[in-house]
Scaffold this motif. Structure first.
Motif, PDB file in Angstrom:
ATOM      1  N   CYS A 196      45.850  44.419  25.022  1.00  0.00           N
ATOM      2  CA  CYS A 196      44.829  45.454  24.903  1.00  0.00           C
ATOM      3  C   CYS A 196      43.520  44.919  25.480  1.00  0.00           C
ATOM      4  O   CYS A 196      43.449  43.776  25.932  1.00  0.00           O
ATOM      5  N   LEU A 197      42.496  45.742  25.457  1.00  0.00           N
ATOM      6  CA  LEU A 197      41.157  45.309  25.825  1.00  0.00           C
ATOM      7  C   LEU A 197      40.547  44.508  24.681  1.00  0.00           C
ATOM      8  O   LEU A 197      40.822  44.769  23.503  1.00  0.00           O
ATOM      9  N   SER A 212      47.330  38.462  23.764  1.00  0.00           N
ATOM     10  CA  SER A 212      45.946  38.244  24.178  1.00  0.00           C
ATOM     11  C   SER A 212      45.390  39.517  24.798  1.00  0.00           C
ATOM     12  O   SER A 212      46.068  40.548  24.853  1.00  0.00           O
ATOM     13  N   THR A 213      44.154  39.460  25.268  1.00  0.00           N
ATOM     14  CA  THR A 213      43.474  40.630  25.810  1.00  0.00           C
ATOM     15  C   THR A 213      43.197  40.445  27.299  1.00  0.00           C
ATOM     16  O   THR A 213      43.351  39.348  27.851  1.00  0.00           O
ATOM     17  N   ALA A 214      42.745  41.527  27.932  1.00  0.00           N
ATOM     18  CA  ALA A 214      42.417  41.465  29.355  1.00  0.00           C
ATOM     19  C   ALA A 214      41.295  40.471  29.619  1.00  0.00           C
ATOM     20  O   ALA A 214      41.305  39.755  30.635  1.00  0.00           O
ATOM     21  N   TYR A 246      40.832  47.712  32.247  1.00  0.00           N
ATOM     22  CA  TYR A 246      41.409  46.372  32.137  1.00  0.00           C
ATOM     23  C   TYR A 246      40.908  45.483  33.281  1.00  0.00           C
ATOM     24  O   TYR A 246      40.627  44.305  33.085  1.00  0.00           O
ATOM     25  N   ARG A 247      40.857  46.066  34.469  1.00  0.00           N
ATOM     26  CA  ARG A 247      40.376  45.291  35.619  1.00  0.00           C
ATOM     27  C   ARG A 247      38.924  44.862  35.414  1.00  0.00           C
ATOM     28  O   ARG A 247      38.578  43.698  35.651  1.00  0.00           O
ATOM     29  N   ALA A 248      38.087  45.774  34.951  1.00  0.00           N
ATOM     30  CA  ALA A 248      36.674  45.453  34.746  1.00  0.00           C
ATOM     31  C   ALA A 248      36.508  44.355  33.706  1.00  0.00           C
ATOM     32  O   ALA A 248      35.676  43.449  33.863  1.00  0.00           O
ATOM     33  N   GLU A 249      37.293  44.411  32.652  1.00  0.00           N
ATOM     34  CA  GLU A 249      37.156  43.400  31.600  1.00  0.00           C
ATOM     35  C   GLU A 249      37.614  42.028  32.100  1.00  0.00           C
ATOM     36  O   GLU A 249      36.953  41.016  31.846  1.00  0.00           O
TER      37      GLU A 249
END
Length: 270
Positions: A196-197, A212-214, A246-249
């Motif tokens: 997830c984010l 884990s997260t992005a 997701y890409r931005a994070e």
């Protein structure tokens, strides 16, 4: 000219219903390897939608025995056997995996297949056990598998050397273990789970599920010095904005390229 690619048949986590469970085909101009198969016979539909003929696939790698990865493998094996019986599949089909994954796959097949179908197991359909650090080849792709050192379920990832010198590392669907740095460091492509984010961690509770997260995937990719990061095994409630969010994070801490594929999307690895 080399043509290396990955087609994501599924990108979702175990409980996803709006996209298929994470699995993919890794391919070159001449070879195909199916990696996992999701949690059911939906993998057959995904292959059809991706215009990938099962007859072109003669090798499969199973990372672990969780239902969202191995139950689809049962259907792939069954369909291969059905084609073999009807003389619509040439050659042998080999499934690579560690002892636990193959034990589970073999047991389900033998307990649920007909006697005639079972007769193909060990002959035209072969289960090939690999151990930590073992190497094997699928056409012009060279694989080395490694134990991701999961605390939940025995699981193997792999490092693949593709034609033209490209390297791709699959970390499985759990957080990276520093013991595997030599496999992942400076890879051209890193395949990493992002449950997830980071901003949604209190909603999806990734750490309780050993995920884990992005944001953390981006941090890891930067630390390992990889060129491209591909995120998968996500929740499915935010599909409409998943690519962008997701890409931005991940890019908050990563200076390379980030890919967040949808189901059935093909990405050029060259």
């Amino acid at each position: 000219m080399n043509h290396n690619f990955i087609t994501m048949l599924g990108t979702g986590n175990a409980l996803a219903t709006r996209c298929y469970n994470t699995c993919f085909v890794l391919g070159t101009a001449t070879s195909r390897c199916l990696v996992d198969a999701g949690g059911g016979n939906g993998v057959l539909s995904q292959l059809e939608k991706a215009h990938i003929d099962l007859g072109e696939i003669h090798d499969m790698f199973v990372t672990h025995a969780h239902t969202d990865h191995i139950l689809g493998a049962v259907w792939v094996v069954r369909m291969v056997i059905n084609r073999l019986k009807n003389h619509r599949y040439e050659g042998r089909f080999t499934v690579y995996g560690h002892d636990k994954a193959l034990k589970v796959l073999d047991w389900i097949c033998r307990e649920t297949f007909s006697a005639k179908d079972r007769s193909f197991l060990g002959e035209s359909v072969r289960f090939c056990e690999v151990k930590d650090q073992d190497r094997f080849e699928v056409g012009d792709m060279r694989f080395q598998c490694f134990d991701i050192l999961s605390t939940k379920e025995k699981q193997f990832g792999f490092r693949a050397e593709l034609p033209g010198g490209r390297t791709l590392v699959c970390l499985g669907d759990e957080p990276y273990n520093e013991a595997n740095r030599t496999y992942a460091e400076h890879a051209d492509w890193l395949l990493c789970e992002a449950f997830c984010l980071y901003r949604d961690r209190d909603i999806f509770k990734p750490y309780e599920k050993h995920h884990s997260t992005a944001l953390e995937a981006g941090t890891l990719a930067e630390e390992l010095g990889v060129k491209n990061l591909l995120l998968y095994h996500t929740e499915d409630r935010n599909l409409a904005i998943r690519k962008e969010a997701y890409r931005a994070e991940a890019l908050q801490h990563f200076t390379g390229q980030v890919f967040v594929p949808d189901d059935l999307e093909t990405i050029d690895l060259d």
